[in-house]
Scaffold this motif. Structure first.
Motif, PDB file in Angstrom:
ATOM      1  N   GLY A   1      28.307 -12.073 -15.410  1.00 34.92           N
ATOM      2  CA  GLY A   1      26.982 -12.330 -15.943  1.00 34.92           C
ATOM      3  C   GLY A   1      25.913 -11.483 -15.277  1.00 34.92           C
ATOM      4  O   GLY A   1      25.030 -10.935 -15.956  1.00 34.92           O
TER       5      GLY A   1
ATOM      6  N   ALA B   1      23.772  -8.494 -17.085  1.00 32.90           N
ATOM      7  CA  ALA B   1      22.312  -8.498 -17.088  1.00 32.90           C
ATOM      8  C   ALA B   1      21.754  -7.230 -16.438  1.00 32.90           C
ATOM      9  O   ALA B   1      20.751  -6.675 -16.901  1.00 32.90           O
ATOM     10  CB  ALA B   1      21.798  -9.730 -16.354  1.00 32.90           C
TER      11      ALA B   1
ATOM     12  N   ARG C   1      22.186  -4.264 -18.907  1.00 34.93           N
ATOM     13  CA  ARG C   1      21.964  -4.725 -20.279  1.00 34.93           C
ATOM     14  C   ARG C   1      21.586  -3.611 -21.250  1.00 34.93           C
ATOM     15  O   ARG C   1      21.630  -3.815 -22.455  1.00 34.93           O
ATOM     16  CB  ARG C   1      20.897  -5.820 -20.311  1.00 34.93           C
TER      17      ARG C   1
ATOM     18  N   ASP D   1      29.814  -8.925 -22.763  1.00 35.15           N
ATOM     19  CA  ASP D   1      29.350 -10.009 -23.634  1.00 35.15           C
ATOM     20  C   ASP D   1      30.390 -10.348 -24.701  1.00 35.15           C
ATOM     21  O   ASP D   1      30.623 -11.529 -25.004  1.00 35.15           O
ATOM     22  CB  ASP D   1      28.030  -9.615 -24.305  1.00 35.15           C
TER      23      ASP D   1
ATOM     24  N   LEU E   1      28.124 -15.854 -20.166  1.00 29.89           N
ATOM     25  CA  LEU E   1      26.965 -15.848 -21.056  1.00 29.89           C
ATOM     26  C   LEU E   1      25.794 -16.619 -20.453  1.00 29.89           C
ATOM     27  O   LEU E   1      24.633 -16.192 -20.558  1.00 29.89           O
ATOM     28  CB  LEU E   1      27.365 -16.452 -22.407  1.00 29.89           C
ATOM     29  N   LEU E   2      26.081 -17.760 -19.815  1.00 29.68           N
ATOM     30  CA  LEU E   2      25.011 -18.538 -19.192  1.00 29.68           C
ATOM     31  C   LEU E   2      24.385 -17.789 -18.021  1.00 29.68           C
ATOM     32  O   LEU E   2      23.154 -17.791 -17.855  1.00 29.68           O
ATOM     33  CB  LEU E   2      25.567 -19.882 -18.706  1.00 29.68           C
TER      34      LEU E   2
ATOM     35  N   LYS F   1      24.312 -14.540 -17.540  1.00 32.24           N
ATOM     36  CA  LYS F   1      23.532 -13.394 -18.015  1.00 32.24           C
ATOM     37  C   LYS F   1      22.148 -13.847 -18.487  1.00 32.24           C
ATOM     38  O   LYS F   1      21.124 -13.251 -18.142  1.00 32.24           O
ATOM     39  CB  LYS F   1      24.249 -12.685 -19.159  1.00 32.24           C
ATOM     40  N   SER F   2      22.117 -14.924 -19.263  1.00 31.26           N
ATOM     41  CA  SER F   2      20.849 -15.436 -19.760  1.00 31.26           C
ATOM     42  C   SER F   2      19.928 -15.840 -18.615  1.00 31.26           C
ATOM     43  O   SER F   2      18.725 -15.526 -18.617  1.00 31.26           O
ATOM     44  CB  SER F   2      21.098 -16.632 -20.684  1.00 31.26           C
ATOM     45  N   SER F   3      20.494 -16.509 -17.626  1.00 32.06           N
ATOM     46  CA  SER F   3      19.696 -16.941 -16.481  1.00 32.06           C
ATOM     47  C   SER F   3      19.207 -15.747 -15.666  1.00 32.06           C
ATOM     48  O   SER F   3      18.055 -15.710 -15.215  1.00 32.06           O
ATOM     49  CB  SER F   3      20.524 -17.878 -15.597  1.00 32.06           C
TER      50      SER F   3
ATOM     51  N   VAL G   1      18.709 -12.590 -16.689  1.00 30.30           N
ATOM     52  CA  VAL G   1      17.677 -11.857 -17.429  1.00 30.30           C
ATOM     53  C   VAL G   1      16.330 -12.569 -17.301  1.00 30.30           C
ATOM     54  O   VAL G   1      15.280 -11.923 -17.143  1.00 30.30           O
ATOM     55  CB  VAL G   1      18.080 -11.709 -18.912  1.00 30.30           C
ATOM     56  N   THR G   2      16.357 -13.899 -17.349  1.00 31.04           N
ATOM     57  CA  THR G   2      15.118 -14.671 -17.197  1.00 31.04           C
ATOM     58  C   THR G   2      14.502 -14.475 -15.813  1.00 31.04           C
ATOM     59  O   THR G   2      13.285 -14.276 -15.673  1.00 31.04           O
ATOM     60  CB  THR G   2      15.383 -16.168 -17.444  1.00 31.04           C
TER      61      THR G   2
ATOM     62  N   SER H   1      19.231 -17.200 -10.010  1.00 27.72           N
ATOM     63  CA  SER H   1      19.922 -17.193 -11.304  1.00 27.72           C
ATOM     64  C   SER H   1      21.017 -18.239 -11.364  1.00 27.72           C
ATOM     65  O   SER H   1      21.283 -18.816 -12.430  1.00 27.72           O
ATOM     66  CB  SER H   1      20.513 -15.810 -11.577  1.00 27.72           C
TER      67      SER H   1
END
Length: 325
Positions: free
Chosen positions: A123, A127, A130, A139, A211-212, A214-216, A218-219, A247
């Protein structure tokens, strides 16, 4: 006071779920109470004696109203009595659960830790890259791994590694010629037999963590403190440390809940590999309509998820000072 309320709420939730399980099992067509009672009568056993046997096994009296059966069952549950197995007559449900629990705990814990570690690494890499093609590859792999059902992965691994290549055993937790105990041969045999179940947990779990994470990540990369840290010229290793820690924190609750959820998922994996854990016990109970064992496994799974959620709330408030318990 807040934690006392949460503990009371957790106990109340467990009580409600256990009660719902009691009524759902007994309201199903072909109630195990009446079926067992009639079978005993057909064998020539007197009605009073048949009633006593059903009461000992299922913790209920067949001809009692449902609410009276519930009161009797509730009193026995409070004392830790979940009844006896229908298929293994005379064996308490608690004994079957405690015998199966260690096998599931070890495999689930190892599989979850490995899948979580792989998912976190993938992840963060996805990120960080990306804008590169490698991010898309990671991904896609994560999405495919997350989408494939557990039983499909388990059957595929079983066929590949036991039928085609004969690298691993197809069933059991240890060889039949090994005596269980804290000995080298037993430990090695157990490690050898648990490779496929653990590998299945890893393959079916790391995709969602990837996936979780990566999302965290990026945020967090868009947060003001990360931008300030770059402007201050902090070394790359410290930047990655801040990034990784902040993250991974949002994933902590999901990780704790996964411990409980995987008890339910283990039914497909352990059932495929005939691994003697909670999942295999529940699968066998469902196939043989062993309702006391089914109910015991459901209560255990529910209690595990609730306790894991409670521990996650407590630990998260300690790990992140911004969160109040």
């Amino acid at each position: 006071m807040k934690w006392l309320k949460r503990i009371l709420m957790a106990l109340a939730t467990t009580f409600v779920v256990a009660s719902l399980t009691f009524f759902l099992v007994r309201l199903m067509p072909g109630s195990p109470v009446q079926v067992m009672y009639i079978q005993l009568i057909q064998k020539g056993i007197p009605a009073s004696q048949a009633m006593n046997q059903v009461r000992q096994i299922l913790n209920v009296i067949p001809n009692q109203p449902l609410w009276q059966q519930y009161i009797l069952w509730l009193g026995q549950i409070i004392h830790g009595n979940m009844g006896q197995s229908i298929q293994q007559t005379g064996v308490p449900v608690t004994e079957l659960i405690f015998n199966a629990l260690p096998w599931t705990l070890i495999t689930v814990a190892i599989g979850l830790l490995i899948s979580f570690f792989i998912g976190v690494v993938f992840g963060v890499l996805s990120a960080s890259w990306r804008n590169k093609w490698t991010s898309s590859v990671i991904d896609n792999i994560g999405s495919v791994a997350h989408a494939i059902p557990q039983f499909v992965t388990a059957v595929a691994l079983l066929y590949i590694f036991t039928v085609i290549f004969h690298w691993f055993p197809s069933s059991g937790a240890y060889s039949i010629d090994v005596v269980p105990g804290l000995s080298g041969p037993f430990i090695l045999s157990f490690l050898y037999h648990m490779v496929l179940p653990v590998f299945t947990y890893v393959l079916t779990g790391f995709g969602s963590w990837t996936l979780l994470m990566k999302s965290s990540t990026v945020t967090v990369l868009k947060e003001d403190f990360m931008m300030a840290a770059r402007l201050r010229g902090l070394p790359q290793d410290k930047l990655m440390g801040y990034l990784g820690w902040n993250s991974i924190l949002p994933l902590f609750t999901s990780f704790m809940l996964s411990l409980g959820a995987m008890f339910g998922g283990s039914i497909f994996i352990e059932g495929t590999y005939a691994f003697p854990g909670i999942g295999n016990l529940l699968a066998t109970a469902i196939n043989t309509r062993d309702y006391p064992v089914m109910q015991g496994c459901f209560i255990l799974t529910t209690a595990t998820i609730i306790v894991a959620n409670l521990l996650a709330d407590f630990a998260y408030s300690k790990l992140d000072p911004r969160i109040t318990a």
